[in-house]
Scaffold this motif. Structure first.
Motif, mmCIF file in Angstrom:
data_model
loop_
_atom_site.group_PDB
_atom_site.id
_atom_site.type_symbol
_atom_site.label_atom_id
_atom_site.label_comp_id
_atom_site.label_asym_id
_atom_site.label_seq_id
_atom_site.Cartn_x
_atom_site.Cartn_y
_atom_site.Cartn_z
ATOM 1 N N UNK A 49 0.328 -2.401 -37.858
ATOM 2 C CA UNK A 49 1.533 -3.056 -37.330
ATOM 3 C C UNK A 49 1.488 -3.148 -35.807
ATOM 4 N N UNK A 50 0.895 -2.149 -35.156
ATOM 5 C CA UNK A 50 0.747 -2.194 -33.708
ATOM 6 C C UNK A 50 -0.245 -3.280 -33.304
ATOM 7 N N UNK A 51 -1.319 -3.413 -34.063
ATOM 8 C CA UNK A 51 -2.291 -4.472 -33.793
ATOM 9 C C UNK A 51 -1.664 -5.850 -33.894
ATOM 10 N N UNK A 52 -0.850 -6.037 -34.918
ATOM 11 C CA UNK A 52 -0.145 -7.316 -35.081
ATOM 12 C C UNK A 52 0.786 -7.560 -33.893
ATOM 13 N N UNK A 53 1.474 -6.509 -33.450
ATOM 14 C CA UNK A 53 2.389 -6.651 -32.308
ATOM 15 C C UNK A 53 1.626 -7.010 -31.029
ATOM 16 N N UNK A 54 0.462 -6.417 -30.841
ATOM 17 C CA UNK A 54 -0.336 -6.713 -29.641
ATOM 18 C C UNK A 54 -0.808 -8.162 -29.662
ATOM 19 N N UNK A 55 -1.310 -8.614 -30.816
ATOM 20 C CA UNK A 55 -1.782 -9.998 -30.926
ATOM 21 C C UNK A 55 -0.613 -10.969 -30.734
ATOM 22 N N UNK A 56 0.514 -10.687 -31.385
ATOM 23 C CA UNK A 56 1.688 -11.564 -31.253
ATOM 24 C C UNK A 56 2.193 -11.581 -29.808
ATOM 25 N N UNK A 57 2.226 -10.400 -29.172
ATOM 26 C CA UNK A 57 2.675 -10.332 -27.785
ATOM 27 C C UNK A 57 1.763 -11.119 -26.848
ATOM 28 N N UNK A 58 0.462 -11.026 -27.087
ATOM 29 C CA UNK A 58 -0.487 -11.773 -26.255
ATOM 30 C C UNK A 58 -0.317 -13.277 -26.449
ATOM 31 N N UNK A 59 -0.112 -13.709 -27.696
ATOM 32 C CA UNK A 59 0.098 -15.140 -27.963
ATOM 33 C C UNK A 59 1.387 -15.620 -27.302
#
Length: 91
Positions: A49-59
């Motif tokens: 879930x943290x990985x998804x948040x990092x990718x979404x935040x970067x996008x």
């Protein structure tokens, strides 16, 4: 290094006592359950879930300014808080 410490402390404090921790506690209370499996599953879920948040935040950062992202996150937290208060009052 300072940013790493700030992120660690913020996430650590946010996670203490939340629904995820309570669910993990309940799974661990099962005498027949493997504590190692529970730890690995809960840790894996948090990492994913943290990985998804990092990718979404970067996008999102490529579309919105950091100020707009912070404002949106702040509004989101306020809305969730108000929703939780409303749910508590209804009970």
């Amino acid at each position: 290094m300072q940013k790493l410490i700030i992120v660690f402390v913020t996430v650590f404090l946010a996670e203490l006592g939340d629904k995820t921790q309570l669910a993990t506690l309940l799974y661990a209370a099962d005498r027949n359950a493997s504590k190692t499996a529970i730890f690995l599953a809960a840790a894996g879920a948090l990492v994913l879930s943290t990985g998804i948040a990092v990718v979404a935040g970067a996008k999102l950062a490529s579309i919105l300014s950091p100020t707009a992202l912070k404002a949106a996150a702040g509004c989101g937290f306020i809305l969730i808080g108000l929703w939780m208060v409303a749910q508590t009052i209804r009970q």
